[in-house]
Design a protein around this motif. Structure first.
Motif, PDB file in Angstrom:
ATOM      1  N   ASN A  83       0.139   4.852  -7.621  1.00 46.66           N
ATOM      2  CA  ASN A  83      -0.928   5.831  -7.796  1.00 46.66           C
ATOM      3  C   ASN A  83      -2.279   5.107  -7.864  1.00 46.66           C
ATOM      4  O   ASN A  83      -2.909   5.017  -8.913  1.00 46.66           O
ATOM      5  N   ARG A  84      -2.715   4.592  -6.723  1.00 43.47           N
ATOM      6  CA  ARG A  84      -3.974   3.856  -6.659  1.00 43.47           C
ATOM      7  C   ARG A  84      -4.555   3.988  -5.256  1.00 43.47           C
ATOM      8  O   ARG A  84      -3.851   4.354  -4.306  1.00 43.47           O
ATOM      9  N   SER A  85      -5.819   3.653  -5.111  1.00 41.23           N
ATOM     10  CA  SER A  85      -6.464   3.712  -3.806  1.00 41.23           C
ATOM     11  C   SER A  85      -6.092   2.486  -2.976  1.00 41.23           C
ATOM     12  O   SER A  85      -5.619   1.470  -3.507  1.00 41.23           O
ATOM     13  N   PHE A  86      -6.344   2.567  -1.700  1.00 39.67           N
ATOM     14  CA  PHE A  86      -6.043   1.464  -0.793  1.00 39.67           C
ATOM     15  C   PHE A  86      -6.828   0.207  -1.170  1.00 39.67           C
ATOM     16  O   PHE A  86      -6.393  -0.911  -0.926  1.00 39.67           O
ATOM     17  N   PHE A  87      -7.990   0.400  -1.789  1.00 38.84           N
ATOM     18  CA  PHE A  87      -8.872  -0.725  -2.083  1.00 38.84           C
ATOM     19  C   PHE A  87      -8.627  -1.324  -3.473  1.00 38.84           C
ATOM     20  O   PHE A  87      -9.266  -2.313  -3.829  1.00 38.84           O
ATOM     21  N   THR A  88      -7.713  -0.740  -4.234  1.00 41.16           N
ATOM     22  CA  THR A  88      -7.396  -1.295  -5.543  1.00 41.16           C
ATOM     23  C   THR A  88      -6.506  -2.522  -5.385  1.00 41.16           C
ATOM     24  O   THR A  88      -5.442  -2.445  -4.760  1.00 41.16           O
TER      25      THR A  88
ATOM     26  N   PRO B  28       0.833  -1.215   0.000  1.00 41.24           N
ATOM     27  CA  PRO B  28       0.000   0.000   0.000  1.00 41.24           C
ATOM     28  C   PRO B  28       0.862   1.257   0.000  1.00 41.24           C
ATOM     29  O   PRO B  28       1.917   1.312   0.627  1.00 41.24           O
ATOM     30  N   GLY B  29       0.402   2.276  -0.734  1.00 38.57           N
ATOM     31  CA  GLY B  29       1.114   3.540  -0.786  1.00 38.57           C
ATOM     32  C   GLY B  29       2.274   3.549  -1.749  1.00 38.57           C
ATOM     33  O   GLY B  29       2.989   4.550  -1.844  1.00 38.57           O
TER      34      GLY B  29
END
Length: 423
Positions: free
Chosen positions: A114-119, A110-111
């Motif tokens: 360039n994506r959301s936490f849920f991707t 995570p982090g």
């Protein structure tokens, strides 16, 4: 000394010696491009007398990265000259520079993109990582990586073009070549392994089909670069690939037939981090005498497998990385026929001019040409967490954190700390 001998790659590039600065994660990009810290860091290696210099991981995706501060080729350049500056800095003294291109696949924490936490992460098949059998280890793994999404055919074609675009950027910037990271559990290795690739389409089901993604990427890179552009592949040893020896040899043959200039033998994954190990046993690290034959034979983690590859592919340029710490060990590996090039990582973060100051320095005796590093331990609560962590790779991760810190010191224009001398 064998390490001093020149070697010519199939594309015609001449390496002045057999010592290669292997890839190490710099974790310096902010946010995506090479910067002044990279120039200061690589300038030290460029003056070190290396035969070839490999960069750390350069990600071909900005959505899925191995670490937040990895360089990526998937975004427009904030400074259009940054890559050419990087290439010219590394090659200022004539040493060929090769960019290691990578996609983490299911190993993107995570982090780190360039994506959301849920991707969800992507992978050839929706197979979870296994970083420990305890409930805590499973929970930590699920939180960090989750269950990946199986890639569609469209996803796969996007990855092929992303690698091609990354190679094109390196080519146009003046780098001499690229190496595709198909080891250490990253996306290309995930496709090659029968444990993580359960597909039954054109990209899975047999050893050859599991190699199809890698082969297509190699061909596309040739399309967008040049026949004189160095093209290498980093591959797992058979124990790390989780496939049969016959399957791995078949995949290597396909890779060789695609027209590579060298194959780097490494190994390990986040699940079984052999590539992060410290090498010889603690009692041997302090040795100052000439190592025994038995010690020399096991100094390289992956030489035995490389010798098997050599028997099948006698003309293939083989680079072996992992565990080399002494001149005699490097000489023994070259003399064995299992290696044409010796890849050196962590010692290069301690002594950036290792080739000229130690290994090829005739004033340094064989007994003194010894780069055994002291074990790295984190102090305080961090050390306690590592010692008691249920995650199998926690200790290896602590080692990596230390050496990334050394690279940061060099990137700031400071000298690295010689861990041979550390208390």
């Amino acid at each position: 000394m064998l390490v001093q001998q020149k070697i010519t790659l199939p594309n015609g590039t001449v390496l002045e010696n057999r010592l290669v600065k292997a890839a190490m994660a710099e974790d310096l990009a902010a946010p995506n491009d090479p910067n002044e810290q990279h120039l200061k860091l690589y300038s030290q290696w460029s003056h070190g007398g290396w035969g070839m210099i490999l960069t750390g991981n350069v990600q071909v995706s900005d959505v899925y990265k191995g670490a937040p501060a990895d360089i990526t080729t998937a975004t427009p350049l904030a400074d259009p000259s940054s890559w050419s500056k990087w290439a010219s800095t590394i090659q200022a003294n004539g040493t060929p520079a090769v960019v290691q291109l990578c996609h983490p696949g299911r190993q993107s924490p995570p982090g780190s993109g360039n994506r959301s936490f849920f991707t969800k992460n992507i992978a050839p098949s929706p197979v979870k990582m296994n970083m420990g059998d305890s409930l805590m280890a499973r929970a930590v793994t699920a939180l960090l990586f989750g269950t990946p999404r199986e890639m569609t055919t469209g996803d796969i074609h996007q990855v092929i073009e992303a690698f091609a675009e990354g190679a094109k950027r390196a080519f146009e910037a003046g780098f001499q070549g690229v190496e595709l990271h198909a080891a250490h559990g990253y996306l290309l290795a995930q496709f090659l392994s029968p444990l993580s690739n359960l597909r039954t389409d054109e990209f899975g089901g047999t050893a050859a089909k599991r190699a199809e993604l890698l082969i297509r990427i190699l061909r596309r890179i040739r399309d967008v670069t040049s026949p004189t552009f160095i093209l290498g592949v980093k591959s797992n040893s058979v124990d790390a690939s989780s496939g049969s020896l016959a399957d791995v040899m078949e995949q290597i043959k396909l890779t060789v037939d695609a027209g590579i200039d060298f194959l780097e033998i490494s190994g390990g994954t986040y699940e079984n981090p052999t590539m992060m190990a410290e090498g010889a046993a603690p009692a041997e690290r302090a040795a100052t005498h000439v190592p025994s034959r038995r010690t020399l034979e096991r100094e390289s983690f992956f030489l035995s497998f490389a010798q098997q590859v050599r028997s099948e592919f006698p003309k293939l340029i083989l680079m072996v990385t992992g565990g080399f710490r002494t001149r005699l060990g490097m000489e023994a590996a070259l003399a064995s026929g299992g290696a044409d090039l010796v890849g050196i990582a962590r010692p290069a973060a301690v002594v950036p001019d290792l080739p000229t100051s130690v290994i090829m320095n005739e004033k340094v005796t064989d007994e003194e040409a010894n780069l055994r590093l002291r074990p790295v331990r984190l102090g305080g609560w961090k050390g306690w967490l590592v010692d008691h962590s249920p995650v199998k790779s926690a200790g290896a991760g602590a080692q990596s954190i230390y050496y990334v810190g050394q690279l940061h010191r060099m990137g700031a224009g400071e000298k690295s700390v010689d861990s041979r001398l550390a208390a």
